[in-house]
Motif scaffolding. Structure first.
Motif, mmCIF file in Angstrom:
data_model
loop_
_atom_site.group_PDB
_atom_site.id
_atom_site.type_symbol
_atom_site.label_atom_id
_atom_site.label_comp_id
_atom_site.label_asym_id
_atom_site.label_seq_id
_atom_site.Cartn_x
_atom_site.Cartn_y
_atom_site.Cartn_z
ATOM 1 N N ARG A 3 0.812 -1.222 0.000
ATOM 2 C CA ARG A 3 0.000 0.000 0.000
ATOM 3 C C ARG A 3 0.845 1.273 0.000
ATOM 4 O O ARG A 3 0.454 2.284 -0.604
ATOM 5 C CB ARG A 3 -0.908 -0.020 1.234
ATOM 6 C CG ARG A 3 -2.008 0.998 1.168
ATOM 7 C CD ARG A 3 -3.002 0.752 2.268
ATOM 8 N NE ARG A 3 -2.750 1.742 3.303
ATOM 9 C CZ ARG A 3 -3.275 1.710 4.496
ATOM 10 N NH1 ARG A 3 -4.053 0.710 4.851
ATOM 11 N NH2 ARG A 3 -3.027 2.650 5.365
ATOM 12 N N ASP A 48 0.220 4.724 -2.100
ATOM 13 C CA ASP A 48 -0.149 5.952 -1.389
ATOM 14 C C ASP A 48 0.737 7.113 -1.812
ATOM 15 O O ASP A 48 0.265 8.230 -2.046
ATOM 16 C CB ASP A 48 -0.056 5.750 0.125
ATOM 17 C CG ASP A 48 -1.167 4.874 0.676
ATOM 18 O OD1 ASP A 48 -2.140 4.585 -0.056
ATOM 19 O OD2 ASP A 48 -1.057 4.476 1.862
ATOM 20 N N ARG A 81 -2.061 12.164 4.755
ATOM 21 C CA ARG A 81 -2.143 11.031 3.829
ATOM 22 C C ARG A 81 -0.776 10.427 3.521
ATOM 23 O O ARG A 81 -0.689 9.373 2.889
ATOM 24 C CB ARG A 81 -2.811 11.484 2.533
ATOM 25 C CG ARG A 81 -4.262 11.863 2.722
ATOM 26 C CD ARG A 81 -4.945 12.421 1.468
ATOM 27 N NE ARG A 81 -4.371 12.032 0.214
ATOM 28 C CZ ARG A 81 -4.282 12.837 -0.852
ATOM 29 N NH1 ARG A 81 -4.705 14.087 -0.808
ATOM 30 N NH2 ARG A 81 -3.753 12.401 -1.970
#
Length: 112
Positions: A24, A28, A94
Protein backbone atom coordinates in the motif's frame (compact mmCIF):
# COMPACT_ATOMS: atom_id res chain seq x y z
CA UNK A 1 0.20 29.48 -0.68
CA UNK A 2 3.21 27.28 -1.32
CA UNK A 3 4.43 24.81 1.25
CA UNK A 4 7.34 22.43 1.59
CA UNK A 5 6.46 19.16 3.30
CA UNK A 6 9.48 17.53 4.95
CA UNK A 7 8.92 13.82 5.46
CA UNK A 8 10.54 12.19 8.48
CA UNK A 9 10.25 8.43 8.15
CA UNK A 10 10.77 7.57 11.79
CA UNK A 11 12.26 4.29 12.83
CA UNK A 12 9.70 1.91 11.34
CA UNK A 13 11.41 -1.09 9.76
CA UNK A 14 10.02 -1.78 6.26
CA UNK A 15 10.61 -5.53 6.46
CA UNK A 16 8.62 -5.76 9.71
CA UNK A 17 5.47 -4.27 8.19
CA UNK A 18 2.66 -6.60 7.08
CA UNK A 19 2.79 -7.42 3.35
CA UNK A 20 -0.45 -5.55 2.61
CA UNK A 21 1.02 -2.39 4.19
CA UNK A 22 4.24 -2.82 2.19
CA UNK A 23 2.17 -2.96 -1.02
CA UNK A 24 0.00 0.00 0.00
CA UNK A 25 2.81 2.45 0.77
CA UNK A 26 4.12 2.94 -2.81
CA UNK A 27 0.55 3.35 -4.08
CA UNK A 28 -0.15 5.95 -1.39
CA UNK A 29 2.95 7.94 -2.36
CA UNK A 30 2.00 7.72 -6.06
CA UNK A 31 -1.47 9.08 -5.24
CA UNK A 32 0.05 11.97 -3.28
CA UNK A 33 2.46 12.78 -6.12
CA UNK A 34 -0.49 12.82 -8.53
CA UNK A 35 -2.41 15.32 -6.37
CA UNK A 36 -3.02 18.66 -8.07
CA UNK A 37 -0.57 21.23 -6.75
CA UNK A 38 2.07 18.67 -5.66
CA UNK A 39 5.60 18.87 -7.03
CA UNK A 40 7.28 15.67 -5.82
CA UNK A 41 10.81 15.63 -4.53
CA UNK A 42 13.25 12.79 -4.98
CA UNK A 43 13.77 9.84 -2.66
CA UNK A 44 16.78 10.00 -0.42
CA UNK A 45 19.05 7.19 0.68
CA UNK A 46 18.87 6.00 4.29
CA UNK A 47 20.03 8.46 6.98
CA UNK A 48 22.98 6.21 7.76
CA UNK A 49 24.49 7.16 4.38
CA UNK A 50 24.51 10.88 5.24
CA UNK A 51 27.51 13.03 5.99
CA UNK A 52 27.00 15.99 8.33
CA UNK A 53 29.19 19.06 7.72
CA UNK A 54 29.93 21.83 10.22
CA UNK A 55 32.49 24.61 10.22
CA UNK A 56 34.09 25.46 13.56
CA UNK A 57 36.87 28.02 13.93
CA UNK A 58 37.39 27.98 10.18
CA UNK A 59 37.83 24.19 10.00
CA UNK A 60 35.43 21.95 8.10
CA UNK A 61 34.36 19.01 10.25
CA UNK A 62 32.48 15.99 8.90
CA UNK A 63 30.58 13.29 10.74
CA UNK A 64 29.23 10.09 9.22
CA UNK A 65 25.48 9.72 9.49
CA UNK A 66 22.82 12.22 10.49
CA UNK A 67 23.34 14.79 13.22
CA UNK A 68 19.93 13.97 14.70
CA UNK A 69 18.36 10.74 15.89
CA UNK A 70 17.49 8.47 12.95
CA UNK A 71 13.77 8.72 13.73
CA UNK A 72 14.05 12.49 13.17
CA UNK A 73 16.11 12.25 9.97
CA UNK A 74 14.66 13.66 6.79
CA UNK A 75 13.57 10.93 4.39
CA UNK A 76 12.02 12.96 1.59
CA UNK A 77 10.15 16.12 0.68
CA UNK A 78 7.62 17.60 -1.69
CA UNK A 79 6.25 21.00 -2.58
CA UNK A 80 2.54 21.76 -2.45
CA UNK A 81 0.59 24.70 -3.83
CA UNK A 82 -2.55 24.87 -1.68
CA UNK A 83 -5.27 27.29 -0.68
CA UNK A 84 -4.25 27.28 2.98
CA UNK A 85 -2.50 25.44 5.79
CA UNK A 86 -5.54 23.23 6.39
CA UNK A 87 -5.18 21.79 2.88
CA UNK A 88 -1.48 21.13 3.48
CA UNK A 89 -2.29 19.40 6.78
CA UNK A 90 -4.85 17.18 5.03
CA UNK A 91 -2.25 16.18 2.42
CA UNK A 92 0.38 15.56 5.12
CA UNK A 93 -2.01 13.24 6.95
CA UNK A 94 -2.14 11.03 3.83
CA UNK A 95 1.64 10.58 3.68
CA UNK A 96 2.44 7.04 4.87
CA UNK A 97 5.30 8.16 7.12
CA UNK A 98 2.81 10.12 9.24
CA UNK A 99 0.94 6.95 10.19
CA UNK A 100 4.00 4.70 10.48
CA UNK A 101 5.84 6.37 13.34
CA UNK A 102 7.34 9.27 11.41
CA UNK A 103 6.10 12.81 10.94
CA UNK A 104 5.59 15.44 8.26
CA UNK A 105 6.79 18.98 8.88
CA UNK A 106 4.98 21.68 6.88
CA UNK A 107 6.78 24.93 6.15
CA UNK A 108 5.35 27.83 4.18
CA UNK A 109 7.70 29.06 1.46
CA UNK A 110 8.69 32.71 1.52
CA UNK A 111 6.86 34.84 -1.00
CA UNK A 112 8.77 37.03 -3.41
Amino acid sequence: MRFMLLIHHGDTQWEQLPEDEQRRIPADYQAINATTGVTPGVWMEAPETATTVRVEEGRTLTTDGPFVAVKEALGGYLFYEADDLDAAIELASRIPAARLGGAVEIRPLKQG
